[in-house]
Design a protein around this motif. Structure first.
Motif, PDB file in Angstrom:
ATOM      1  N   LEU A 143       0.661  -0.963  -0.294  1.00 15.59           N
ATOM      2  CA  LEU A 143       0.277  -0.540  -0.162  1.00 15.59           C
ATOM      3  C   LEU A 143       0.927   1.204   0.069  1.00 15.59           C
ATOM      4  O   LEU A 143       0.254   1.984  -0.208  1.00 15.59           O
ATOM      5  CB  LEU A 143      -1.013   0.073   1.127  1.00 15.59           C
ATOM      6  N   HIS A 144       2.168   0.829   0.400  1.00 14.41           N
ATOM      7  CA  HIS A 144       3.072   2.531   0.500  1.00 14.41           C
ATOM      8  C   HIS A 144       3.382   2.559  -1.043  1.00 14.41           C
ATOM      9  O   HIS A 144       3.989   3.144  -1.413  1.00 14.41           O
ATOM     10  CB  HIS A 144       3.950   2.191   2.017  1.00 14.41           C
ATOM     11  N   LEU A 145       3.386   1.374  -2.419  1.00 17.25           N
ATOM     12  CA  LEU A 145       3.736   1.846  -3.259  1.00 17.25           C
ATOM     13  C   LEU A 145       2.957   2.554  -4.706  1.00 17.25           C
ATOM     14  O   LEU A 145       1.393   2.609  -4.276  1.00 17.25           O
ATOM     15  CB  LEU A 145       4.018   0.045  -3.870  1.00 17.25           C
ATOM     16  N   SER A 146       3.289   2.816  -5.289  1.00 15.07           N
ATOM     17  CA  SER A 146       2.512   3.537  -6.698  1.00 15.07           C
ATOM     18  C   SER A 146       2.499   2.876  -7.703  1.00 15.07           C
ATOM     19  O   SER A 146       2.809   2.036  -7.896  1.00 15.07           O
ATOM     20  CB  SER A 146       4.231   4.422  -7.124  1.00 15.07           C
ATOM     21  N   GLU A 147       1.474   3.363  -7.879  1.00 16.11           N
ATOM     22  CA  GLU A 147       0.431   2.168  -8.715  1.00 16.11           C
ATOM     23  C   GLU A 147       0.783   1.698  -9.935  1.00 16.11           C
ATOM     24  O   GLU A 147       1.506   0.197 -10.228  1.00 16.11           O
ATOM     25  CB  GLU A 147      -0.767   2.592  -9.343  1.00 16.11           C
ATOM     26  N   HIS A 148       2.286   2.478 -10.657  1.00 14.86           N
ATOM     27  CA  HIS A 148       3.160   2.390 -11.415  1.00 14.86           C
ATOM     28  C   HIS A 148       4.601   1.227 -10.987  1.00 14.86           C
ATOM     29  O   HIS A 148       4.915  -0.103 -11.684  1.00 14.86           O
ATOM     30  CB  HIS A 148       4.365   3.605 -11.623  1.00 14.86           C
ATOM     31  N   GLN A 149       4.366   1.055  -9.551  1.00 12.76           N
ATOM     32  CA  GLN A 149       4.961   0.008  -8.522  1.00 12.76           C
ATOM     33  C   GLN A 149       4.571  -1.165  -8.681  1.00 12.76           C
ATOM     34  O   GLN A 149       5.291  -1.974  -8.274  1.00 12.76           O
ATOM     35  CB  GLN A 149       5.721   0.710  -7.387  1.00 12.76           C
ATOM     36  N   LEU A 150       3.168  -1.367  -8.522  1.00 10.44           N
ATOM     37  CA  LEU A 150       2.184  -2.080  -8.282  1.00 10.44           C
ATOM     38  C   LEU A 150       2.925  -3.246  -9.635  1.00 10.44           C
ATOM     39  O   LEU A 150       2.721  -4.296  -9.276  1.00 10.44           O
ATOM     40  CB  LEU A 150       0.820  -1.681  -7.696  1.00 10.44           C
ATOM     41  N   ARG A 151       2.271  -1.775 -10.532  1.00 13.79           N
ATOM     42  CA  ARG A 151       2.002  -2.917 -12.174  1.00 13.79           C
ATOM     43  C   ARG A 151       3.540  -3.644 -12.075  1.00 13.79           C
ATOM     44  O   ARG A 151       3.438  -4.434 -13.325  1.00 13.79           O
ATOM     45  CB  ARG A 151       2.148  -1.616 -13.200  1.00 13.79           C
ATOM     46  N   GLY A 152       4.732  -3.051 -11.799  1.00 15.62           N
ATOM     47  CA  GLY A 152       6.017  -3.881 -11.706  1.00 15.62           C
ATOM     48  C   GLY A 152       5.845  -4.962 -11.105  1.00 15.62           C
ATOM     49  O   GLY A 152       6.522  -6.322 -11.587  1.00 15.62           O
ATOM     50  N   LEU A 153       5.259  -4.625 -10.428  1.00 11.22           N
ATOM     51  CA  LEU A 153       5.151  -6.270  -9.605  1.00 11.22           C
ATOM     52  C   LEU A 153       4.877  -7.231  -9.890  1.00 11.22           C
ATOM     53  O   LEU A 153       4.703  -8.144 -10.197  1.00 11.22           O
ATOM     54  CB  LEU A 153       5.259  -6.070  -7.446  1.00 11.22           C
ATOM     55  N   LEU A 154       3.163  -6.726 -10.188  1.00 12.75           N
ATOM     56  CA  LEU A 154       2.786  -8.030 -11.226  1.00 12.75           C
ATOM     57  C   LEU A 154       3.084  -8.049 -12.389  1.00 12.75           C
ATOM     58  O   LEU A 154       2.991  -9.661 -12.515  1.00 12.75           O
ATOM     59  CB  LEU A 154       1.026  -6.571 -11.723  1.00 12.75           C
TER      60      LEU A 154
ATOM     61  N   LEU B 165       0.469 -12.218  -6.905  1.00 10.12           N
ATOM     62  CA  LEU B 165      -1.079 -11.810  -7.678  1.00 10.12           C
ATOM     63  C   LEU B 165      -2.566 -11.361  -7.113  1.00 10.12           C
ATOM     64  O   LEU B 165      -2.397 -10.308  -7.429  1.00 10.12           O
ATOM     65  CB  LEU B 165      -1.165 -13.020  -8.839  1.00 10.12           C
ATOM     66  N   GLU B 166      -2.403 -12.066  -6.293  1.00 13.49           N
ATOM     67  CA  GLU B 166      -3.584 -12.050  -5.500  1.00 13.49           C
ATOM     68  C   GLU B 166      -3.635 -10.886  -4.778  1.00 13.49           C
ATOM     69  O   GLU B 166      -4.609 -10.043  -4.307  1.00 13.49           O
ATOM     70  CB  GLU B 166      -4.394 -12.903  -4.590  1.00 13.49           C
ATOM     71  N   ILE B 167      -2.444 -10.647  -4.019  1.00 18.99           N
ATOM     72  CA  ILE B 167      -2.032  -9.915  -3.219  1.00 18.99           C
ATOM     73  C   ILE B 167      -1.918  -8.192  -3.636  1.00 18.99           C
ATOM     74  O   ILE B 167      -2.774  -6.870  -3.792  1.00 18.99           O
ATOM     75  CB  ILE B 167      -1.188  -9.703  -1.977  1.00 18.99           C
ATOM     76  N   ILE B 168      -1.070  -8.305  -4.817  1.00 20.62           N
ATOM     77  CA  ILE B 168      -1.091  -7.338  -5.767  1.00 20.62           C
ATOM     78  C   ILE B 168      -2.438  -6.721  -6.261  1.00 20.62           C
ATOM     79  O   ILE B 168      -2.926  -5.633  -6.693  1.00 20.62           O
ATOM     80  CB  ILE B 168       0.273  -7.710  -7.166  1.00 20.62           C
ATOM     81  N   HIS B 169      -3.188  -7.632  -6.722  1.00 21.91           N
ATOM     82  CA  HIS B 169      -4.429  -6.659  -7.428  1.00 21.91           C
ATOM     83  C   HIS B 169      -5.542  -6.266  -6.756  1.00 21.91           C
ATOM     84  O   HIS B 169      -6.021  -5.003  -6.489  1.00 21.91           O
ATOM     85  CB  HIS B 169      -4.882  -8.059  -8.058  1.00 21.91           C
ATOM     86  N   ARG B 170      -5.274  -7.149  -5.241  1.00 26.51           N
ATOM     87  CA  ARG B 170      -6.235  -6.410  -3.760  1.00 26.51           C
ATOM     88  C   ARG B 170      -4.960  -4.546  -3.302  1.00 26.51           C
ATOM     89  O   ARG B 170      -6.201  -4.105  -3.565  1.00 26.51           O
ATOM     90  CB  ARG B 170      -5.890  -6.813  -2.676  1.00 26.51           C
ATOM     91  N   ALA B 171      -3.943  -4.754  -3.823  1.00 28.93           N
ATOM     92  CA  ALA B 171      -2.870  -3.186  -3.549  1.00 28.93           C
ATOM     93  C   ALA B 171      -4.317  -2.189  -4.251  1.00 28.93           C
ATOM     94  O   ALA B 171      -3.917  -1.148  -4.453  1.00 28.93           O
ATOM     95  CB  ALA B 171      -2.179  -3.898  -3.736  1.00 28.93           C
ATOM     96  N   ILE B 172      -3.886  -3.000  -5.911  1.00 28.62           N
ATOM     97  CA  ILE B 172      -4.519  -1.441  -6.722  1.00 28.62           C
ATOM     98  C   ILE B 172      -5.786  -1.473  -6.613  1.00 28.62           C
ATOM     99  O   ILE B 172      -6.296  -0.243  -6.830  1.00 28.62           O
ATOM    100  CB  ILE B 172      -3.572  -2.713  -7.686  1.00 28.62           C
ATOM    101  N   ASN B 173      -6.411  -2.942  -6.223  1.00 31.33           N
ATOM    102  CA  ASN B 173      -8.144  -1.852  -6.205  1.00 31.33           C
ATOM    103  C   ASN B 173      -8.546  -1.295  -4.152  1.00 31.33           C
ATOM    104  O   ASN B 173      -9.469  -0.514  -4.234  1.00 31.33           O
ATOM    105  CB  ASN B 173      -8.801  -3.743  -5.201  1.00 31.33           C
ATOM    106  N   VAL B 174      -7.159  -1.394  -3.735  1.00 34.97           N
ATOM    107  CA  VAL B 174      -7.784  -0.928  -2.266  1.00 34.97           C
ATOM    108  C   VAL B 174      -7.198   0.752  -2.463  1.00 34.97           C
ATOM    109  O   VAL B 174      -7.744   2.537  -2.679  1.00 34.97           O
ATOM    110  CB  VAL B 174      -6.807  -1.278  -1.562  1.00 34.97           C
ATOM    111  N   ARG B 175      -5.754   0.896  -3.645  1.00 25.55           N
ATOM    112  CA  ARG B 175      -5.455   2.493  -4.236  1.00 25.55           C
ATOM    113  C   ARG B 175      -6.327   2.920  -4.573  1.00 25.55           C
ATOM    114  O   ARG B 175      -6.499   3.545  -4.697  1.00 25.55           O
ATOM    115  CB  ARG B 175      -3.985   2.199  -4.876  1.00 25.55           C
ATOM    116  N   ARG B 176      -7.422   2.142  -5.648  1.00 21.21           N
ATOM    117  CA  ARG B 176      -8.113   2.832  -6.492  1.00 21.21           C
ATOM    118  C   ARG B 176     -10.023   3.425  -6.024  1.00 21.21           C
ATOM    119  O   ARG B 176     -10.125   4.439  -6.722  1.00 21.21           O
ATOM    120  CB  ARG B 176      -9.196   1.960  -7.903  1.00 21.21           C
ATOM    121  N   ALA B 177      -9.618   2.596  -4.548  1.00 20.02           N
ATOM    122  CA  ALA B 177     -10.650   2.899  -4.281  1.00 20.02           C
ATOM    123  C   ALA B 177     -10.857   3.986  -3.412  1.00 20.02           C
ATOM    124  O   ALA B 177     -11.610   5.373  -3.155  1.00 20.02           O
ATOM    125  CB  ALA B 177     -11.653   1.604  -3.512  1.00 20.02           C
ATOM    126  N   GLN B 178      -9.323   4.445  -2.706  1.00 18.56           N
ATOM    127  CA  GLN B 178      -9.602   5.456  -2.113  1.00 18.56           C
ATOM    128  C   GLN B 178      -9.122   6.527  -2.518  1.00 18.56           C
ATOM    129  O   GLN B 178      -9.496   7.826  -2.414  1.00 18.56           O
ATOM    130  CB  GLN B 178      -7.694   5.223  -1.030  1.00 18.56           C
TER     131      GLN B 178
END
Length: 65
Positions: A11-22, A46-59
């Protein structure tokens, strides 16, 4: 040996960083053997990264949504 990420760490990472991890987790999944620990870890990541992206988008939803 593979690393399994936690949601709180991601949750501390940017969406760009999350996409890289994905992308990395998808690569790891494609390189792993069925039933292996590496495959299990890649699927979990994969599941955890998708959750983090969804949490970031919801916020970041605009008011009224």
């Amino acid at each position: 040996m593979s690393t399994v990420y936690t949601l709180s760490a991601l949750l501390h990472l940017s969406e760009h960083q999350l996409r890289g991890l994905l992308n990395r987790a998808r690569y790891d999944l494609n390189c792993s053997l069925k039933g292996s620990i590496e495959r299990r870890d890649a699927l979990l990541n994969l599941e955890i990264i998708h959750r983090a992206i969804n949490v970031r988008r919801a916020q970041h939803r605009p008011p009224g949504f």
